[in-house]
Design an enzyme around this catalytic site. Structure first.
Site, mmCIF file in Angstrom:
data_model
loop_
_atom_site.group_PDB
_atom_site.id
_atom_site.type_symbol
_atom_site.label_atom_id
_atom_site.label_comp_id
_atom_site.label_asym_id
_atom_site.label_seq_id
_atom_site.Cartn_x
_atom_site.Cartn_y
_atom_site.Cartn_z
ATOM 1 N N LYS A 12 37.766 45.454 44.156
ATOM 2 C CA LYS A 12 37.890 44.181 44.876
ATOM 3 C C LYS A 12 36.545 43.693 45.418
ATOM 4 O O LYS A 12 35.567 44.458 45.475
ATOM 5 C CB LYS A 12 38.910 44.358 46.004
ATOM 6 C CG LYS A 12 40.346 44.596 45.523
ATOM 7 C CD LYS A 12 41.301 44.632 46.723
ATOM 8 C CE LYS A 12 42.744 44.831 46.300
ATOM 9 N NZ LYS A 12 43.649 44.807 47.485
ATOM 10 N N TYR A 52 49.067 37.534 42.259
ATOM 11 C CA TYR A 52 49.779 38.111 43.408
ATOM 12 C C TYR A 52 51.102 37.387 43.704
ATOM 13 O O TYR A 52 51.602 37.457 44.818
ATOM 14 C CB TYR A 52 48.877 38.097 44.639
ATOM 15 C CG TYR A 52 47.969 39.313 44.786
ATOM 16 C CD1 TYR A 52 48.480 40.617 44.704
ATOM 17 C CD2 TYR A 52 46.613 39.173 45.049
ATOM 18 C CE1 TYR A 52 47.662 41.727 44.859
ATOM 19 C CE2 TYR A 52 45.785 40.282 45.214
ATOM 20 C CZ TYR A 52 46.321 41.557 45.122
ATOM 21 O OH TYR A 52 45.513 42.656 45.297
ATOM 22 N N PHE A 60 50.751 37.349 54.562
ATOM 23 C CA PHE A 60 49.336 37.574 54.223
ATOM 24 C C PHE A 60 48.942 36.969 52.873
ATOM 25 O O PHE A 60 47.795 37.104 52.439
ATOM 26 C CB PHE A 60 49.002 39.077 54.249
ATOM 27 C CG PHE A 60 49.855 39.937 53.340
ATOM 28 C CD1 PHE A 60 49.541 40.094 51.993
ATOM 29 C CD2 PHE A 60 50.969 40.609 53.845
ATOM 30 C CE1 PHE A 60 50.314 40.880 51.155
ATOM 31 C CE2 PHE A 60 51.760 41.403 53.010
ATOM 32 C CZ PHE A 60 51.422 41.531 51.656
ATOM 33 N N ARG A 105 40.581 54.586 49.047
ATOM 34 C CA ARG A 105 40.684 53.664 50.173
ATOM 35 C C ARG A 105 40.196 54.310 51.471
ATOM 36 O O ARG A 105 39.636 53.629 52.330
ATOM 37 C CB ARG A 105 42.110 53.137 50.283
ATOM 38 C CG ARG A 105 42.377 52.055 49.219
ATOM 39 C CD ARG A 105 43.818 51.730 49.067
ATOM 40 N NE ARG A 105 44.022 50.474 48.346
ATOM 41 C CZ ARG A 105 45.209 50.027 47.969
ATOM 42 N NH1 ARG A 105 46.300 50.733 48.227
ATOM 43 N NH2 ARG A 105 45.322 48.882 47.338
ATOM 44 N N ASN A 115 40.538 46.541 51.160
ATOM 45 C CA ASN A 115 40.806 47.956 50.868
ATOM 46 C C ASN A 115 40.263 48.404 49.504
ATOM 47 O O ASN A 115 40.689 49.406 48.948
ATOM 48 C CB ASN A 115 42.298 48.264 51.036
ATOM 49 C CG ASN A 115 43.177 47.437 50.126
ATOM 50 O OD1 ASN A 115 42.680 46.713 49.265
ATOM 51 N ND2 ASN A 115 44.471 47.542 50.302
ATOM 52 N N HIS A 118 42.617 47.785 43.742
ATOM 53 C CA HIS A 118 44.005 47.476 43.409
ATOM 54 C C HIS A 118 44.446 48.413 42.300
ATOM 55 O O HIS A 118 43.646 48.753 41.420
ATOM 56 C CB HIS A 118 44.139 46.034 42.903
ATOM 57 C CG HIS A 118 45.454 45.765 42.224
ATOM 58 N ND1 HIS A 118 46.578 45.405 42.936
ATOM 59 C CD2 HIS A 118 45.835 45.862 40.921
ATOM 60 C CE1 HIS A 118 47.598 45.279 42.080
ATOM 61 N NE2 HIS A 118 47.174 45.551 40.856
ATOM 62 N N GLU A 129 50.189 43.122 34.281
ATOM 63 C CA GLU A 129 48.863 42.907 34.876
ATOM 64 C C GLU A 129 47.746 43.062 33.843
ATOM 65 O O GLU A 129 46.756 42.325 33.880
ATOM 66 C CB GLU A 129 48.656 43.880 36.046
ATOM 67 C CG GLU A 129 49.567 43.564 37.232
ATOM 68 C CD GLU A 129 49.380 44.500 38.413
ATOM 69 O OE1 GLU A 129 50.076 44.311 39.416
ATOM 70 O OE2 GLU A 129 48.539 45.425 38.339
HETATM 71 N N1 UDP Z 1 47.742 43.282 52.297
HETATM 72 C C1 UDP Z 1 47.311 42.691 53.463
HETATM 73 N N2 UDP Z 1 48.077 42.818 54.589
HETATM 74 C C2 UDP Z 1 49.245 43.523 54.595
HETATM 75 C C3 UDP Z 1 49.682 44.120 53.403
HETATM 76 C C4 UDP Z 1 48.909 43.983 52.276
HETATM 77 O O1 UDP Z 1 46.256 42.060 53.494
HETATM 78 O O2 UDP Z 1 49.886 43.608 55.649
HETATM 79 C C5 UDP Z 1 46.925 43.147 51.087
HETATM 80 C C6 UDP Z 1 46.199 44.426 50.734
HETATM 81 O O3 UDP Z 1 44.888 44.105 50.334
HETATM 82 C C7 UDP Z 1 47.010 44.980 49.585
HETATM 83 C C8 UDP Z 1 47.517 43.707 48.899
HETATM 84 O O4 UDP Z 1 47.758 42.808 49.987
HETATM 85 O O5 UDP Z 1 46.208 45.781 48.737
HETATM 86 C C9 UDP Z 1 48.790 43.882 48.112
HETATM 87 O O6 UDP Z 1 49.772 44.482 48.943
HETATM 88 P P1 UDP Z 1 50.669 45.683 48.414
HETATM 89 O O7 UDP Z 1 51.755 45.886 49.398
HETATM 90 O O8 UDP Z 1 51.045 45.419 46.994
HETATM 91 O O9 UDP Z 1 49.679 46.939 48.520
HETATM 92 P P2 UDP Z 1 48.981 47.812 47.368
HETATM 93 O O10 UDP Z 1 49.918 47.855 46.195
HETATM 94 O O11 UDP Z 1 47.681 47.115 47.042
HETATM 95 O O12 UDP Z 1 48.768 49.160 47.994
HETATM 96 MG MG MG Z 2 50.857 46.326 45.162
#
Ligand code: UDP
Ligand code: MG
Length: 136
Positions: A12, A52, A60, A105, A115, A118, A129
């Site tokens: 990212k 997304y 968010f 992470r 973080n 992805h 994807e």
């Molecule tokens: N995210 C955020 N706030 C939240 C939850 C998620 O900014 O409260 C962002 C975070 O960068 C995350 C992305 O949204 O990686 C996608 O969320 P997901 O729940 O799919 O998490 P991931 O699969 O990336 O662990």
């Molecule tokens: Mg995810």
């Protein structure tokens, strides 16, 4: 029995900005992933919104799409045994503050939004994807 899978990984903007891409790619290689395809791109807000889309009702969502389109990213197709689950394990929890020691992470993430990486969350989503970024 072997179960070779492919998964989509993104380095990212926060990590590319700190020039961590080689270090993170080495982590994948050390953990037996092959980097099958790779490109550095800067996507539009509209493309981030499509990518997304599953999160479109989340509070968010707008910040997330602004963020993913804020600078260059590295998108990769990773391959290994159980690639989807193994990549999620290597990445660690979504919130770096809750991620286990040794995960990407934990090592590189700044905050829940920044973080660093992805990874697809299922074999089905990995296919969608990968096709999103590597249509040819
Ligand atoms: N995210 C955020 N706030 C939240 C939850 C998620 O900014 O409260 C962002 C975070 O960068 C995350 C992305 O949204 O990686 C996608 O969320 P997901 O729940 O799919 O998490 P991931 O699969 O990336 O662990
Ligand atoms: Mg995810």
């Amino acid at each position: 029995m072997s179960n070779i899978e492919q998964t989509l990984s993104i380095i990212k903007p926060d990590a590319v900005e700190r020039n961590l891409q080689d270090e993170i790619k080495n982590e994948f290689i050390k953990n037996k992933f092959s980097i099958i395809k790779e490109k550095k791109i800067h996507i539009s807000k509209n493309e981030a919104e499509q990518f997304y889309k599953v999160h479109q009702t989340k509070p968010f969502y707008n910040d997330l799409c602004n963020y993913l389109s804020s600078g260059p990213i590295i998108v990769m197709v990773l391959e290994r045994e159980n690639a989807v689950l193994e990549n999620r394990k290597l990445m660690g929890a979504t919130n770096p503050a809750e991620a286990n020691e040794g995960t990407l992470r934990k090592k590189y993430g700044i905050s829940i939004d920044k973080n660093s990486v992805h990874g697809s969350d299922s074999v089905e989503n990995a296919k969608l994807e990968i096709n999103f970024f590597f249509k040819d």
